[in-house]
Write a protein that holds these residues in place. Structure first.
Motif, mmCIF file in Angstrom:
data_model
loop_
_atom_site.group_PDB
_atom_site.id
_atom_site.type_symbol
_atom_site.label_atom_id
_atom_site.label_comp_id
_atom_site.label_asym_id
_atom_site.label_seq_id
_atom_site.Cartn_x
_atom_site.Cartn_y
_atom_site.Cartn_z
ATOM 1 N N ASP A 226 0.182 -1.557 0.017
ATOM 2 C CA ASP A 226 -0.352 0.334 0.011
ATOM 3 C C ASP A 226 0.831 1.564 0.063
ATOM 4 O O ASP A 226 0.246 2.360 -0.767
ATOM 5 N N ARG A 229 2.479 1.688 -3.365
ATOM 6 C CA ARG A 229 0.777 2.831 -4.063
ATOM 7 C C ARG A 229 0.920 4.006 -3.876
ATOM 8 O O ARG A 229 0.543 4.613 -5.283
ATOM 9 N N SER A 232 3.707 6.243 -5.640
ATOM 10 C CA SER A 232 3.634 5.482 -7.306
ATOM 11 C C SER A 232 4.683 4.954 -6.999
ATOM 12 O O SER A 232 4.896 5.078 -8.859
ATOM 13 N N PHE A 234 4.357 1.520 -8.605
ATOM 14 C CA PHE A 234 3.545 0.497 -8.974
ATOM 15 C C PHE A 234 3.894 -0.406 -8.136
ATOM 16 O O PHE A 234 3.621 -1.509 -7.967
ATOM 17 N N SER A 237 5.459 -2.835 -5.801
ATOM 18 C CA SER A 237 4.417 -2.695 -4.580
ATOM 19 C C SER A 237 4.501 -4.715 -4.972
ATOM 20 O O SER A 237 3.509 -4.790 -3.675
ATOM 21 N N ASP A 263 -5.753 -5.774 -4.008
ATOM 22 C CA ASP A 263 -4.360 -4.768 -4.534
ATOM 23 C C ASP A 263 -3.202 -4.991 -5.300
ATOM 24 O O ASP A 263 -2.933 -4.507 -6.331
ATOM 25 N N LYS A 266 -5.746 -3.262 -8.445
ATOM 26 C CA LYS A 266 -5.108 -1.858 -8.618
ATOM 27 C C LYS A 266 -3.739 -1.547 -8.388
ATOM 28 O O LYS A 266 -4.196 -0.822 -9.789
ATOM 29 N N ALA A 267 -2.966 -2.535 -8.238
ATOM 30 C CA ALA A 267 -1.217 -2.049 -9.108
ATOM 31 C C ALA A 267 -1.245 -2.496 -10.596
ATOM 32 O O ALA A 267 -0.829 -1.380 -11.196
#
Length: 525
Positions: A226, A229, A232, A234, A237, A263, A266-267
């Protein structure tokens, strides 16, 4: 179907928060996967009461409270913990009583009664302090610090967490130290001090790996992902989230598995790899459905156990009534005068049983009502948060476009100047700013959040006209938000005269009659 899945996601996300959010919650080892079956706990409670063992009964009641807590039955969980606390207090078992008080405080925390939660935490801290139990003191201070964090009292939160850290160090509790590091990381994350948050999460990860605490390790991997991410990073992560996913698969922690899939989705979405984002989003959805199915089975088991208990009580009462009736028949032949008294007694018993049954039904109804209120409140809070985010994005775009409009005006003045050596560069800059009016990443975020708040709005709109362009949908969304023409023109980077032309073309596509308001039509969809 989409709305049903949103409700399911909100409900299970709340359950996931109850499993992972608070510091050192009800039990460090118990979870919905390891807690014994509720019927078995009921049987054990009856045996303990039959053997007149109040301490064992209190322990079982506490476990029953934990089971109801994990499944979201907060009122029933509170009732069991209060019964357990009464038995512990009568038996003068101060350490178990203090632990039980901490559990009650956590229940009040999740029932949104922070003042009540703090009073129970304070009493537990007092008992642990009198007993010289450093580990218990540290756990309670960690809870108080977490409560302060959620009330945005970050200075107090950090103070209590550092006190807990020093006490855990005195008791040489590596698991406790790791949890406090995680709590400190959470505080710094809330304050957007991401370097400090990363530092504390990394220290927590190191200790959890040494202690082979796999569940805590999963949570820390997710926290580190988290942080990356949010800063930034990404691509960086993803390895952390994949580590969390691997451990979740190995330990069969369904909550953590769903979180890891979400997660990763999202990434990959932030990296522009939407195929992978969709794949992991679907895996997260399937995991949530599995959790829901399992939770439903556990809830049915608890309801059945409660029903069986009530049925057994009624059977016992029925046997007693039958025995009294037989005795009355035998004695009635000799003592007819007592028959009236026995009939009246039986009627009173029946009325009392009926009243008891109504009371149980009222309690069950109240429990269901409170659960529905909690779920409704969660949905309202989710909608409020998304509405605030939507407003923030809209304000950002307006401010950015107003600034660019002002800069563009200044550049036009400079271009009209006689200094020819700057004209070419200034014209290029002017063209770049103009292009930026309609190519802002915040439009994508705006549409995603708008679609979540106004579900199926665009689908209904397309039923009126299937030929709407992306620019048409953007204008319609801004009209749906009741923005003024001036703000809409700034957001779209066009003049108000151009906006009137665009609105006229949109009216024609939607086949609106002359005199019919475009804004009124969009609000009615």
């Amino acid at each position: 179907m989409k709305y049903l899945f949103l409700l399911l996601t909100v409900f299970l996300t709340t359950r996931l928060a109850a499993q992972t959010e608070a510091p050192i919650l009800i039990s460090a080892t118990d979870s919905p996967l390891t807690t014994p079956g509720f019927p078995a706990l009921k049987d054990s409670l009856e045996k303990a009461l039959g053997h007149k063992d109040p301490i064992a009964a209190a322990g079982i009641l506490s476990r029953m409270g934990e089971t109801c807590y994990h499944l979201g039955y907060y009122p029933q969980a509170l009732d069991y913990h209060l019964q357990a606390g009464k038995l512990y207090r009568e038996a003068r078992q101060w350490i178990p009583l203090a632990q039980n008080l901490n559990n009650i405080g956590t229940l009040y925390y999740y029932s949104r009664q922070p003042a009540e939660a703090r009073s129970y935490y304070d009493e537990a801290l007092s008992l642990f302090t009198r007993a010289g139990n450093f580990s218990g003191m540290a756990q309670t201070l960690g809870r108080i610090g977490h409560l302060s964090e959620k009330r945005h009292e970050y200075d107090s939160a950090a103070y209590y967490q550092h006190k807990a850290l020093s006490l855990f160090a005195r008791s040489a509790s590596q698991d406790g130290i790791a949890k406090i590091y995680e709590n400190l990381g959470s505080i710094h994350e809330d304050l957007e001090q991401y370097d400090s948050a990363y530092h504390y999460f990394s220290k927590a990860l190191e200790l959890n790996l040494l202690q082979h605490n796999r569940l805590a390790t999963i949570e820390i991997y997710n926290n580190l992902g988290d942080i990356l991410r949010k800063t930034s990073r990404f691509a960086e992560s993803i390895p952390y989230t994949r580590s969390a996913l691997a451990l979740a698969l190995e330990t069969r922690e369904e909550y953590q598995l769903s979180s890891a899939y979400r997660d990763l989705s999202k990434a990959y979405n932030l990296l522009g790899r939407n195929d992978s984002a969709f794949h992991y989003g679907e895996l997260s959805r399937e995991s949530l459905l599995n959790i829901y199915s399992r939770e439903s089975g556990k809830q049915l088991s608890i309801i059945k156990a409660m029903y069986d208990t009530g049925k057994k009580d009624m059977e016992i009462a029925g046997l007693r009534n039958a025995r009294n009736t037989a005795i009355s028949l035998v004695i009635g032949a000799l003592l007819l005068a007592l028959l009236g008294i026995l009939v009246i007694s039986r009627q009173r018993l029946r009325i009392r049983n009926a009243a008891l049954l109504r009371m149980q039904e009222q309690q069950q109804f109240q429990t269901r009502t409170e659960l529905l209120q909690v779920q409704e409140e969660s949905l309202k809070q989710e909608l409020e948060v998304r509405s605030k985010v939507l407003g923030t994005h809209t304000l950002h775009i307006i401010q950015k476009n107003q600034l660019l409009e002002e800069i563009q005006g200044k550049i036009v003045d400079m271009v009209n100047d006689d200094r020819r050596d700057q004209k070419k560069q200034l014209k290029q800059l002017q063209q770049l700013i103009h292009q930026n009016f309609n190519h802002d990443q915040h439009w994508d975020e705006f549409r995603n959040i708008f679609g979540q708040i106004h579900e199926s709005f665009f689908d209904k709109l397309k039923s009126y006209c299937s030929g709407l362009t992306a620019n048409d949908l953007r204008l319609i969304a801004l009209l749906k938000m009741n923005l003024s023409s001036a703000d809409i023109a700034v957001l779209l980077g066009i003049s108000q005269d151009s906006l009137r032309v665009v609105r006229y073309r949109l009216r024609k596509k939607l086949q609106l009659k002359q005199g019919e308001s475009l804004t009124t039509f969009i609000q009615s969809v």
